[in-house]
Motif scaffolding. Structure first.
Motif, PDB file in Angstrom:
ATOM      1  N   ALA A   1       5.656   7.735  32.856  1.00  0.00           N
ATOM      2  CA  ALA A   1       6.156   6.393  33.191  1.00  0.00           C
ATOM      3  C   ALA A   1       5.697   5.998  34.590  1.00  0.00           C
TER       4      ALA A   1
ATOM      5  N   SER B   1       7.827  13.125  30.831  1.00  0.00           N
ATOM      6  CA  SER B   1       8.019  11.716  30.443  1.00  0.00           C
ATOM      7  C   SER B   1       8.129  10.830  31.677  1.00  0.00           C
ATOM      8  N   ARG B   2       8.826  11.359  32.694  1.00  0.00           N
ATOM      9  CA  ARG B   2       8.964  10.590  33.930  1.00  0.00           C
ATOM     10  C   ARG B   2       7.615  10.417  34.618  1.00  0.00           C
TER      11      ARG B   2
ATOM     12  N   PHE C   1      16.072   6.759  30.041  1.00  0.00           N
ATOM     13  CA  PHE C   1      14.726   6.347  30.452  1.00  0.00           C
ATOM     14  C   PHE C   1      14.774   5.024  31.215  1.00  0.00           C
TER      15      PHE C   1
ATOM     16  N   LYS D   1      17.274   6.196  25.429  1.00  0.00           N
ATOM     17  CA  LYS D   1      16.891   4.861  25.874  1.00  0.00           C
ATOM     18  C   LYS D   1      17.547   4.538  27.224  1.00  0.00           C
TER      19      LYS D   1
ATOM     20  N   ILE E   1      14.393  13.111  27.650  1.00  0.00           N
ATOM     21  CA  ILE E   1      13.476  12.716  28.715  1.00  0.00           C
ATOM     22  C   ILE E   1      13.239  13.931  29.603  1.00  0.00           C
TER      23      ILE E   1
ATOM     24  N   LEU F   1       8.218   3.294  24.843  1.00  0.00           N
ATOM     25  CA  LEU F   1       8.709   4.656  24.709  1.00  0.00           C
ATOM     26  C   LEU F   1       8.999   4.913  23.234  1.00  0.00           C
TER      27      LEU F   1
END
Lengths: 303, 413
Positions: free
Chosen positions: B126, B122-123, B161, B158, B118, B139
């Motif tokens: 999201a 990616s953050r 995230f 997983k 991550i 994801l």
């Protein structure tokens, strides 16, 4: 429209609802819209949806055809009967007139498709149209995949792909100054298969050449061109009688037929679902000029 | 067949183009002439592999520079659903493009590289998906083949995230380990990851329950256009055309009309294919009312006991979309449902860092791709709901009055 318990729309119903929304936005926010009607299948769907958007009132804008003088006679006849049946006002913008009064010059190869841009822009300007509906779809061609539903054109009719307005939710920004206009593409999100499924569902009328028929054709650049007033075989090109139909309808010299026996909507849908070649790739010489042929024409103000 | 709109987020390096290419290819949505053109161009450019990004990068400048400039829309269908992909580029103007793509999406697909885990990007993906209230987020942990299909790697990403996502407002979050290049868990369940008992990505896209994402409770019908045929057959016909933005409307329902505040009942709900018993989002219909009251474009039909807030003071999260910064005290045109008003920026409360979620309360403007919370005062009332309650009546555009450009995207709080 649909089973009342699920509150779900089918994909075709959702596309139709979106297109109706777009037609109504334009009718509400623009002064002089016009719908480009060539008699081709996409413009037939546009007109069909436009009628639904304003029913029971008539369609509150005229339709326009850019006539190159190289059209299929079946398609012109269809155009005229449709306009008459629906009680529409038809504006014909004629490339032959543009040629006669010196606005454009005939190209050495005789292809008139690129000349249409001048005729179209002249007609938009002289009629004062501020919104122009076109039947282009994003799945058709890679430059079109990036175009907005409301596509801004400057006073020269130019499209600037690098400077497009972001388009969010179902909010469409149609702001423009006098002399500028907006091209509107209500069928942006439809695919070729959606178009045919919808035409079948609505049992819409189409020009006969979309369905399989026997025709004298000859092969050039991998396409079947018809023997016609505007196209004849050169030396070494052999005339054959084949069962063909048209997947797209454009100018005779640049529109190829595909070999087909599909004579009904259902047969056409089966054929399209199985095809491995795009409609423009199979049938349009105008896109084969360069990789960015469509983008270049669009920047100048093409459909 | 239902329609699912989804947005993809991730950079080229995450294998997004490969994944989209594979979805299109395996569902037979790429045509031979398109593939040939891409192969030819890849070869001419000296690319090592067939570069599937060329399928979506349609503009000359994009191909020349090897970057994606703009959101590209791609289409494919399976026997169960039809799909519209809003493919948002990872590099340039990331926020603007992802916000655009996510605004109409029911699902956001965020890609991460199993080897890198991550990352900041990616953050950010999201966060933007949650800001735009995309109801479903998936994801995809890609390149599992390069970490030996290791379950521990997948579980670690997983958890990481999920930890971050608890700070966000994401309704439905799923995790799928894939290899876009090898095809693992994209269309078919992979035999290389027997420890994974969930669906393949395509199966998930086909089955995810989207019908409940719409608001079927609060009746909202922004009047778009008044239909008056004035023909002999429909002499007295007066219908209010629009797209249902919320709730279920039925003939006989008592309704309240804003801004007049008058009440009446629905006489019929018409379409060109005949009247309907019920209308719900996103149907485009024409409503006829029992009483003759003055209604025009920009009015809102709702229920007497359930109406949007009529207000001139709007607080919103705004994403800025243009080079010229948002001005405190600046005037902008506002487009909200079918209503056009003007508004002045009265306060910039804070700017949010899309990577850390840190709030900078000293911010005095917003520049391109920045997001912040602002207060607006409008020249006339808007009929609004919170964006989290209704994405149609809770969203608006800010437009530069001199250039006509769309400069801001607002989500009402």
């Amino acid at each position: 429209m649909t089973a009342p318990t699920t509150y779900e729309l089918s994909s075709l119903q959702a596309l139709e609802a979106e297109s109706i929304h777009i037609f109504r936005e334009v009718a509400a926010e623009f002064e002089r819209p016009v719908l480009l009607f060539s008699g081709g299948k996409d413009s037939v769907v546009m007109l069909h949806v436009a009628r639904k958007a304003f029913w029971p009132a008539p369609i509150p804008f005229p339709v326009m055809h850019v006539d190159t003088g190289h059209n299929f006679p079946e398609v012109l006849a269809f155009r005229d009967s449709t306009v008459q049946k629906m009680g529409l006002r038809l504006v014909v913008a004629s490339v032959e007139e543009s040629l006669a009064n010196g606005r454009v010059k005939e190209r050495p190869d005789g292809v008139r498709n690129p000349l249409q841009t001048v005729t179209l822009l002249d007609a938009i300007q002289s009629n004062g149209f501020d919104a122009v509906f076109g039947g282009a779809r994003r799945d058709e061609e890679k430059a079109r995949a990036k175009e907005r539903v409301f596509s801004f054109r400057d006073e020269f009719g130019q499209w600037d792909p690098k400077n497009q307005r972001p388009e969010l939710w179902s909010l469409y920004n149609g702001r423009h100054h006098k002399g500028e206009h907006i091209r509107v593409f209500p069928l942006s999100n439809w695919t070729e298969l959606d178009i045919w499924s919808y035409l079948a569902k609505e049992n819409a009328e189409l020009p006969s050449i979309y369905f399989a028929h026997e025709r004298e054709v000859f092969s050039r650049d991998g396409m079947w061109l018809p023997v016609s007033e505007h196209t004849s075989p050169r030396e070494g090109e052999e005339i054959q009688r084949l069962m063909v139909r048209y997947r797209t309808v454009g100018d005779i010299p640049i529109t190829g037929a595909v070999e087909s026996t599909a004579a009904t909507f259902d047969e056409i849908i089966t054929e399209i679902a199985a095809t491995r070649i795009t409609e423009r790739g199979a049938t349009r010489a105008d896109d084969r000029l360069t990789e960015a042929a469509m983008e270049d024409r669009k920047k100048e103000g093409y459909f | 067949m239902e329609l699912l709109r989804f947005a993809t987020a991730g950079s080229v390096d995450d294998g997004k183009s490969t994944l989209i290419g594979r979805l299109l290819y395996d569902t037979k949505s790429i045509f031979e002439d398109q593939l040939e053109a891409v192969e030819r161009t890849s070869r001419d450019r000296g690319d090592e592999h067939v570069n599937l990004a060329l399928l979506t990068d349609g503009l000359r400048a994009e191909r020349e520079q090897g970057i994606t400039i703009d959101v590209a829309y791609r289409y494919f269908a399976t026997p169960k659903r039809t799909f519209i992909i809003a493919d948002t580029p990872g590099h340039i103007q990331y926020t603007r493009n992802m916000v655009t793509g996510a605004s109409t999406a029911s699902l956001a697909l965020v890609l991460v590289d199993a080897r890198n885990g991550i990352v900041e990007q990616s953050r950010r993906h999201a966060f933007l998906a949650s800001l735009l209230r995309v109801p479903h987020v998936v994801l995809c942990v890609n390149k599992m083949d390069l970490v030996d299909y290791d379950e521990a790697v997948f579980n670690r990403l997983k958890d990481e995230f999920r930890n971050f996502a608890t700070k966000l407002d994401i309704g439905d979050l799923s995790f799928i380990p894939i290899s876009a290049l090898k095809g693992d868990n994209v269309v078919h369940r992979s035999e290389n990851m027997p420890w994974y008992d969930g669906s393949s990505l395509l199966h998930h896209l086909e089955e995810v329950h989207i019908a409940s994402d719409r608001n079927l409770i609060d009746v909202r019908f922004p009047v778009q256009y008044v239909i008056r045929p004035q023909s002999s057959a429909y002499h007295d016909y007066r219908g209010y055309a629009g797209t249902v933005a919320g709730g279920v409307m039925k003939p006989g329902d008592e309704v309240l009309v804003l801004e007049s505040g008058l009440t009446t009942t629905i006489e019929s709900i018409d379409t060109a294919d005949g009247p309907v018993d019920e209308a719900y989002p996103p149907m485009s219909v024409t409503v006829r009312l029992a009483d003759d009251i003055d209604i025009s474009r920009g009015d809102m039909i709702c229920r007497p006991q359930n109406k949007p807030e009529a207000t001139q003071d709007v607080e919103a999260m705004v994403c800025w979309l243009t080079d010229e910064p948002l001005q405190d005290r600046g005037m902008y045109a506002v487009k909200h449902t079918t209503r056009n008003v003007r508004a002045q920026v009265r306060d910039i409360e804070y700017r949010i860092d899309v990577n850390t979620l840190h709030r900078d309360e000293s911010a005095t403007s917003l520049t391109l791709n920045e997001i912040g919370r602002i207060k607006l005062r409008t020249t006339k009332p808007l009929f609004v709901d919170q964006y989290r309650r209704n994405r149609t009546t809770g969203s608006f555009l800010l437009i530069d009055e001199s250039t006509g450009s769309t400069v801001g995207a607002g989500m009402i709080l």
